[in-house]
Write a protein that holds these residues in place. Structure first.
Motif, PDB file in Angstrom:
ATOM      1  N   GLU A 154       0.826  -1.218   0.000  1.00 38.29           N
ATOM      2  CA  GLU A 154       0.000   0.000   0.000  1.00 38.29           C
ATOM      3  C   GLU A 154       0.857   1.264   0.000  1.00 38.29           C
ATOM      4  O   GLU A 154       0.369   2.347  -0.301  1.00 38.29           O
ATOM      5  N   GLY A 155       2.123   1.117   0.383  1.00 44.87           N
ATOM      6  CA  GLY A 155       2.977   2.295   0.499  1.00 44.87           C
ATOM      7  C   GLY A 155       3.930   2.485  -0.670  1.00 44.87           C
ATOM      8  O   GLY A 155       4.694   3.450  -0.698  1.00 44.87           O
ATOM      9  N   THR A 156       3.928   1.585  -1.631  1.00 44.43           N
ATOM     10  CA  THR A 156       4.855   1.681  -2.761  1.00 44.43           C
ATOM     11  C   THR A 156       4.269   2.591  -3.843  1.00 44.43           C
ATOM     12  O   THR A 156       3.149   2.375  -4.303  1.00 44.43           O
ATOM     13  N   VAL A 157       5.046   3.604  -4.211  1.00 47.03           N
ATOM     14  CA  VAL A 157       4.523   4.632  -5.116  1.00 47.03           C
ATOM     15  C   VAL A 157       5.055   4.400  -6.535  1.00 47.03           C
ATOM     16  O   VAL A 157       6.274   4.336  -6.750  1.00 47.03           O
ATOM     17  N   LEU A 158       4.143   4.303  -7.467  1.00 50.56           N
ATOM     18  CA  LEU A 158       4.526   4.185  -8.879  1.00 50.56           C
ATOM     19  C   LEU A 158       4.706   5.599  -9.425  1.00 50.56           C
ATOM     20  O   LEU A 158       3.751   6.375  -9.507  1.00 50.56           O
ATOM     21  N   ALA A 189      -0.353   4.275  -3.827  1.00 47.83           N
ATOM     22  CA  ALA A 189       0.304   5.189  -2.894  1.00 47.83           C
ATOM     23  C   ALA A 189       0.652   6.511  -3.570  1.00 47.83           C
ATOM     24  O   ALA A 189       0.742   6.607  -4.797  1.00 47.83           O
ATOM     25  N   LYS A 190       0.843   7.520  -2.719  1.00 48.93           N
ATOM     26  CA  LYS A 190       1.165   8.886  -3.176  1.00 48.93           C
ATOM     27  C   LYS A 190       2.333   9.422  -2.348  1.00 48.93           C
ATOM     28  O   LYS A 190       2.421   9.137  -1.155  1.00 48.93           O
ATOM     29  N   LEU A 191       3.148  10.239  -2.970  1.00 49.39           N
ATOM     30  CA  LEU A 191       4.296  10.800  -2.243  1.00 49.39           C
ATOM     31  C   LEU A 191       3.842  11.732  -1.118  1.00 49.39           C
ATOM     32  O   LEU A 191       3.061  12.657  -1.371  1.00 49.39           O
ATOM     33  N   PRO A 192       4.380  11.534   0.095  1.00 47.65           N
ATOM     34  CA  PRO A 192       4.094  12.490   1.168  1.00 47.65           C
ATOM     35  C   PRO A 192       5.158  13.575   1.266  1.00 47.65           C
ATOM     36  O   PRO A 192       5.177  14.336   2.220  1.00 47.65           O
ATOM     37  N   LEU A 193       6.049  13.609   0.269  1.00 46.96           N
ATOM     38  CA  LEU A 193       7.008  14.720   0.169  1.00 46.96           C
ATOM     39  C   LEU A 193       7.450  14.875  -1.283  1.00 46.96           C
ATOM     40  O   LEU A 193       7.286  13.975  -2.102  1.00 46.96           O
ATOM     41  N   PHE A 231       1.686  12.963  -5.419  1.00 49.49           N
ATOM     42  CA  PHE A 231       1.643  12.300  -6.728  1.00 49.49           C
ATOM     43  C   PHE A 231       1.898  10.799  -6.613  1.00 49.49           C
ATOM     44  O   PHE A 231       2.697  10.332  -5.808  1.00 49.49           O
ATOM     45  N   GLY A 232       1.227  10.048  -7.462  1.00 46.93           N
ATOM     46  CA  GLY A 232       1.466   8.611  -7.566  1.00 46.93           C
ATOM     47  C   GLY A 232       0.549   8.034  -8.625  1.00 46.93           C
ATOM     48  O   GLY A 232      -0.626   8.416  -8.721  1.00 46.93           O
ATOM     49  N   LEU A 233       1.086   7.125  -9.455  1.00 46.85           N
ATOM     50  CA  LEU A 233       0.310   6.540 -10.542  1.00 46.85           C
ATOM     51  C   LEU A 233      -0.334   5.224 -10.103  1.00 46.85           C
ATOM     52  O   LEU A 233      -0.038   4.691  -9.044  1.00 46.85           O
ATOM     53  N   SER A 234      -1.185   4.738 -10.992  1.00 44.49           N
ATOM     54  CA  SER A 234      -1.898   3.487 -10.760  1.00 44.49           C
ATOM     55  C   SER A 234      -1.893   2.719 -12.074  1.00 44.49           C
ATOM     56  O   SER A 234      -1.533   3.273 -13.119  1.00 44.49           O
ATOM     57  N   THR A 289     -11.801   5.325 -14.456  1.00 44.94           N
ATOM     58  CA  THR A 289     -12.029   5.367 -15.904  1.00 44.94           C
ATOM     59  C   THR A 289     -11.233   4.291 -16.643  1.00 44.94           C
ATOM     60  O   THR A 289     -11.238   4.247 -17.877  1.00 44.94           O
ATOM     61  N   GLY A 290     -10.549   3.433 -15.908  1.00 46.41           N
ATOM     62  CA  GLY A 290      -9.745   2.395 -16.559  1.00 46.41           C
ATOM     63  C   GLY A 290     -10.373   1.023 -16.439  1.00 46.41           C
ATOM     64  O   GLY A 290     -11.572   0.888 -16.178  1.00 46.41           O
ATOM     65  N   LYS A 291      -9.518   0.019 -16.607  1.00 50.20           N
ATOM     66  CA  LYS A 291     -10.046  -1.342 -16.697  1.00 50.20           C
ATOM     67  C   LYS A 291      -9.735  -2.218 -15.490  1.00 50.20           C
ATOM     68  O   LYS A 291     -10.021  -3.409 -15.492  1.00 50.20           O
ATOM     69  N   ARG A 292      -9.089  -1.644 -14.502  1.00 50.06           N
ATOM     70  CA  ARG A 292      -8.739  -2.440 -13.321  1.00 50.06           C
ATOM     71  C   ARG A 292      -9.287  -1.787 -12.062  1.00 50.06           C
ATOM     72  O   ARG A 292      -9.417  -0.571 -12.002  1.00 50.06           O
ATOM     73  N   ALA A 293      -9.543  -2.599 -11.046  1.00 52.04           N
ATOM     74  CA  ALA A 293      -9.914  -2.025  -9.746  1.00 52.04           C
ATOM     75  C   ALA A 293      -8.700  -1.280  -9.185  1.00 52.04           C
ATOM     76  O   ALA A 293      -7.557  -1.674  -9.443  1.00 52.04           O
ATOM     77  N   GLY A 294      -8.944  -0.212  -8.468  1.00 53.94           N
ATOM     78  CA  GLY A 294      -7.829   0.552  -7.910  1.00 53.94           C
ATOM     79  C   GLY A 294      -8.338   1.573  -6.908  1.00 53.94           C
ATOM     80  O   GLY A 294      -9.540   1.667  -6.659  1.00 53.94           O
ATOM     81  N   ALA A 295      -7.399   2.315  -6.336  1.00 58.25           N
ATOM     82  CA  ALA A 295      -7.791   3.338  -5.362  1.00 58.25           C
ATOM     83  C   ALA A 295      -7.122   4.667  -5.711  1.00 58.25           C
ATOM     84  O   ALA A 295      -5.978   4.705  -6.147  1.00 58.25           O
ATOM     85  N   GLU A 296      -7.882   5.726  -5.533  1.00 57.62           N
ATOM     86  CA  GLU A 296      -7.357   7.073  -5.774  1.00 57.62           C
ATOM     87  C   GLU A 296      -7.452   7.871  -4.474  1.00 57.62           C
ATOM     88  O   GLU A 296      -8.316   7.606  -3.643  1.00 57.62           O
ATOM     89  N   VAL A 297      -6.546   8.821  -4.328  1.00 60.52           N
ATOM     90  CA  VAL A 297      -6.589   9.694  -3.147  1.00 60.52           C
ATOM     91  C   VAL A 297      -7.016  11.090  -3.606  1.00 60.52           C
ATOM     92  O   VAL A 297      -6.297  11.754  -4.358  1.00 60.52           O
ATOM     93  N   VAL A 298      -8.190  11.492  -3.173  1.00 60.78           N
ATOM     94  CA  VAL A 298      -8.679  12.832  -3.495  1.00 60.78           C
ATOM     95  C   VAL A 298      -8.071  13.798  -2.490  1.00 60.78           C
ATOM     96  O   VAL A 298      -8.075  13.537  -1.285  1.00 60.78           O
ATOM     97  N   GLN A 299      -7.519  14.884  -2.987  1.00 56.48           N
ATOM     98  CA  GLN A 299      -6.836  15.841  -2.113  1.00 56.48           C
ATOM     99  C   GLN A 299      -7.497  17.212  -2.236  1.00 56.48           C
ATOM    100  O   GLN A 299      -7.775  17.665  -3.350  1.00 56.48           O
TER     101      GLN A 299
END
Ligand code: BGC
Length: 737
Positions: A384-388, A550-554, A604-607, A643-653
């Motif tokens: 959960e903490g690895t950021v793409l 995951a998203k960068l916290p810095l 920032f972080g991709l999925s 909007t894609g083809k896989r299940a995933g999670a986004e962080v709204v900020q």
């Protein structure tokens, strides 16, 4: 008797076995023989209860502390105000205490039924060389999930292992805001945003304390560098202190109900933290209303009278200033008895509140506390903490049957699963990336440690995909000299990238690094220090068993000088002083204020899927904020769609931009929510903004103020991707402490 303490993230209830007959129970074996009253009813039990009225659980912690203080001698009070010396086998082979292992120890006072205090380190698992414990990922990795419920569970797992090791004061979490990206303890912290760090701190503290031990918010405060850490003087203005560095601590007190604070080694504006009346009296006690105790960092006490009178409750780890010297200072009238009572009250109240007088503690330092469930959780945190960070041409996730070259020592011979210093944990095992990928891949897997660039390049050339693992050494006691990867690792990455266009770089670092090769590689993954399940977690990400969220916290900067603290005066300081001249412009605030394009921005972080955030609504459009501590007032709603083809999670900020007259950075994080979505699914998200989201600290009035005017509300998925904007008009300027 079973008491339900809390419901965990997984939905499982956590229970404690509370001891019967709290009135006569002493918790430590060493103490029990000297003081236990036979269990039973009648005259003897009544007599015992009358003799120790503070053991009456129906009284408040404050009342119990008051009753106990009346019964204590000056010597007994002073015994509680300092450690009895560190008891680590490595430090003191002949441990003077009856208890081994703990880094801090206060003996019991058996005459009165006061339990001992056993303090242990560990931000990613029980530290101080404890055996049979779980190595979790570094807190910066956990924080990258942007998921407070994960941090809460992190606290539960860490706290449970500590409690079962016999620890009743857990020296965690580290909640300081990361100001200097080279800071050697960045990996221990949650990142660069005060609000964000506060959310994570509250979640973790609650988890730790729910399992039995008292948590410790450290290191208070302006502990933003390791260079010259025993003497460094942080020169910081009051507004910056209030708005950037104090909020995580204020949240830890107000919402986390943390029991202890650790005052830092450094000075703030010329005065050591542990004898700093402004920090300890004005801010911590009067402003934040902290009622627990302040212990010094190990060796951070510098005086007897000043420390005692200016707010230090307990010297750690020994009695250089708070032993005989303190007694003499009381006898000489330099420290009053009332001040001593106040310090002891600060220690006793959280001890009573946390049930340390009333509850038996299982296990001891030799107990085996790691479990399969904790190992699984360690892996979950790493995933959960690895950021793409980069995924050109959607090379990832890998299909599974391609041949892979695993390169770099961190990939095989020297996996980097944890940071150093007092955060160090004796890992029961570490799955290397090579092991993890080897198990998961159906293709040919080769590896080289990268010491021979030509060999690495030739393995890369022969494979369909090359994955280079790079590492940094980060630890307390020293900052990184700069943001470059050490040990020729940039050259390794460049050589591999030149040999294979399908090169992915995995960064096992505790903080940001420069990436001169970023345009030459297809993928970049920030895996941090990911704990004992390192290799399994990275394989799950690479092969898409887990969709990264995951998203960068810095912020990750573009260049060595493109950082907020680039001058020597700022870091590491000149003539022992580090000048916080960037003021409020810490982290992304500086990049935005100076129009400096980060390499990868905060948040920032991709999925492997894509998301759209839409339909921002802010209500009401006009709001009267009566006080800066008003509860939630402004409702922000958006919709998030996968909007894609896989299940995933986004962080709204959600970020707030103040009216220009407030003199604040362009926009600041004030709310966020992580949302899991199936392909095509849309969910509404509501984020409430309280008055503090709109407040600034007025140093003249010494108060938080909310200005009248238009505030912009920005929503999106990183500090640099905020496509939605609305405004709210704040009508009444009001004040409150
Ligand atoms: C660290 C603390 C730690 C203490 C005891 C100090 O050097 O700064 O975080 O709790 O040592 O090990």
């Amino acid at each position: 008797m079973e008491i339900e303490i809390s419901v965990r993230r997984s939905g499982k209830a956590v229970v404690f076995l509370a001891g019967a007959l709290g009135a006569c129970l002493l918790l430590q074996p060493i103490a029990r023989s000297q003081s236990a009253t036979p269990a039973g009813h009648g005259a003897s039990a009544a007599k015992a209860a009358a003799a120790r009225p503070w053991m009456n659980k129906s009284l408040t912690p404050e009342r119990r502390a008051e009753l106990l203080i009346k019964a204590m001698t000056l010597d007994e009070k002073i015994t509680m105000m300092h450690g009895a010396g560190p008891c680590l086998e490595v430090w003191t082979p002949k441990c003077p205490m009856p208890i081994k292992g703990y880094v801090g120890y206060v003996p019991p006072i058996t005459r009165l039924g006061i339990p001992h205090l056993t303090l242990a380190d560990g931000r990613a698992g029980v530290g101080n060389n404890a055996k049979d414990v779980t190595l979790l990922p570094a807190p910066i990795a956990a924080a990258s999930s942007w998921d407070p419920s994960l941090l809460n569970e992190f606290g539960h797992v860490l706290g449970k292992e500590q409690w079962e090791k016999g620890t009743n004061v857990t020296l965690s979490p580290t909640i300081d805001v990361v100001r200097v990206p080279e800071w050697g303890r960045t990996f221990e912290s949650y990142g660069e945003d005060p609000y964000f760090n506060g959310r994570m701190a509250v979640a973790e503290i609650k988890g730790i304390q729910a399992e039995g031990s008292i948590a410790d918010a450290n290191m208070y405060v302006t502990m933003q560098q390791e260079s010259d850490r025993f003497h460094e003087d942080s020169v910081v203005d009051e507004r910056t202190l209030q708005e950037i560095y104090l909020p995580p601590y204020a949240a830890a007190v107000r919402e986390g109900h943390v029991g202890t604070f650790m005052c830092a080694y450094v000075k703030t504006n010329g005065v050591y933290s542990c004898e700093n009346a402004h920090l300890l009296h004005d801010l911590l006690r009067k402003q934040m209303k902290f009622d627990g105790w302040v212990m010094s960092d190990w060796g951070a006490t510098h005086s007897t009278v000043d420390s005692a009178n200016n707010g230090l409750d307990q010297e750690m780890p020994d009695s250089k200033f708070f032993g005989e010297a303190l007694k003499k200072a009381v006898e000489d009238g330099e420290v009053s008895k009332a001040v001593i009572d106040e310090h002891v009250r600060h220690i006793l109240v959280p001890m009573f509140r946390q049930g340390l007088f009333d509850r038996a503690q299982p296990g001891n330092w030799d107990s085996k506390v790691r479990t399969a469930a904790h190992a699984a959780f360690s892996r979950e945190v790493a995933e959960e903490g690895t950021v793409l960070l980069k995924n050109a041409a959607s090379l990832l996730p890998l299909k599974g049957d391609e041949s892979v070259a695993v390169l770099g020592a961190a990939g095989s011979t020297k996996p980097k699963a944890e940071g150093g210093g007092s955060s160090g944990v004796v890992a029961p095992y570490v799955i290397s990336p090579l092991d993890g990928i080897g198990k998961r891949s159906k293709g040919k897997v080769t590896s080289a440690d990268g010491s021979d660039l030509e060999k690495a390049a030739s393995l890369a050339r022969e494979a369909q995909v090359a994955v280079v693992f790079a590492r940094t050494e980060e630890t307390e006691g020293g900052d990184r000299p700069d943001l470059n990867l050490p040990d020729n690792q940039d050259a390794l990455i460049e050589a591999v990238a030149a040999a294979n266009k399908n090169t992915i770089v995995v960064l096992d670092t505790g903080g940001p690094v420069l990436m001169p090769w970023v345009n030459q590689v297809a993928g970049v993954i920030q895996a941090w220090y990911s704990g004992q399940e390192d290799g399994n977690a990275i394989a799950a990400i690479l092969y898409g068993d887990v969709n990264p969220s995951a998203k960068l916290p810095l912020t990750f900067p573009r260049g060595a000088t493109a950082i907020p603290t680039a001058s020597k005066e700022q870091w590491p300081g000149v003539d022992g002083k580090s000048h916080y001249t960037e003021k409020l412009e810490v982290g992304y605030r500086w990049y935005d204020a100076t129009n400096n394009e980060p390499l990868f921005p905060f948040g920032f972080g991709l999925s492997y899927t894509t998301f759209r955030v839409s339909h921002l609504e802010v209500s009401p459009a006009k709001v009267a904020l009566r006080a800066s501590t008003d509860p939630a007032k402004v409702k922000v709603t958006v919709r998030v769609t996968n909007t894609g083809k896989r299940a995933g999670a986004e962080v709204v900020q959600v970020y707030v931009a103040h009216p220009a007259a407030d003199g604040e950075p362009p926009h600041q994080l004030r709310g966020f929510a992580r949302v899991a979505l199936k392909p095509g699914e849309t969910k509404p998200v509501t984020i409430m903004l309280d008055a503090r989201s709109f407040a600034t600290f007025d140093t003249q009035a010494e108060q938080w103020q909310v200005s009248e005017g238009n505030f912009e509300i920005l929503a999106g998925t990183s500090s640099r991707d905020l496509p939605l904007q609305a405004s709210v008009a704040v009508e009444h300027k009001t004040t409150s402490k």
